[in-house]
Design a protein around this motif. Structure first.
Motif: not given
Length: 214
Positions: A189-202
């Motif tokens: 959940q704190t991997s670069d890809d996961a963080v980038d996805e969540i930040v982008g969605i929001n």
């Protein structure tokens, strides 16, 4: 007088590599205040039920009224000395646990090994072992679990000499398994890809240096 100040903001994809790291660090520090480990907890409770472990629980009041039962699972993580996981509850023989755990987690050889170890020691004690698991101390790793085993023998036979050690090691291995699952889920959940996805969605935006805007 009021002043209008213009500032350029960026999506995370538009930031430099260094600014992206700053934005990700903000997310990891500020946005993991929810129970991201719920799925791990749910799976662990299922696994415990299969293996014959009944987790102790306490009622927790819900915001909308009513209560839910919170399992006694304790952990700290993930990279400091003394980090780990532990749990409280009781243990008794669960018929068919070795087969059931393979059906539930067919690729998890560690869970298979734990189930086999418990079955073996129960067989040596005619399936009569049961016991308690308590947490002690201020840390949360597997060695903070105090495990006491008894044998429910109608002829007052004591447990075999290896019974307590075998069950204790199996319970500690189960706590180690829980800790690894929590760490794996956190890293995902704190991997670069996961963080980038969540930040982008929001649709969160940042200043050029990666400082969160707004």
């Amino acid at each position: 007088m009021p002043q209008v100040i213009e500032i350029t903001v960026y999506t995370i994809d538009e930031l430099s590599d260094a600014a992206k790291e700053a934005a990700r660090a903000w997310y990891r520090e500020a946005c993991l205040d929810y129970e991201w480990y719920d799925f791990v907890y749910e799976d662990f409770q299922t696994i415990c039920g299969i293996l014959g472990v009944t987790l102790a629980t306490s009622p927790v009041r819900l915001y909308g009224g009513g209560t839910r039962e919170k399992p006694h699972l304790y952990w700290t993580g993930f990279w400091s000395q003394g980090d780990g996981a532990s749990f409280e509850g009781s243990y008794a023989h669960a018929k068919g646990a070795a087969g059931a755990i393979r059906a539930h987690a067919p690729q998890d050889t560690e869970l298979h090994r734990i189930a086999d170890a418990l079955q073996a020691v129960q067989r040596r004690n005619i399936w009569q072992l049961h016991g308690s698991i308590r947490h002690r101390g201020r840390y949360c790793h597997e060695y903070t679990m105090a495990i006491e085993i008894e044998r429910d023998s109608p002829t007052w036979q004591p447990p075999t000499d290896d019974a307590e050690d075998a069950v204790t090691e199996a319970m500690r291995d189960l706590a180690r398994w829980l800790y690894r699952q929590l760490r794996s889920e956190y890293e995902h959940q704190t991997s670069d890809d996961a963080v980038d996805e969540i930040v982008g969605i929001n649709e969160w935006t940042f200043q050029a240096d990666g400082t969160r805007f707004g």
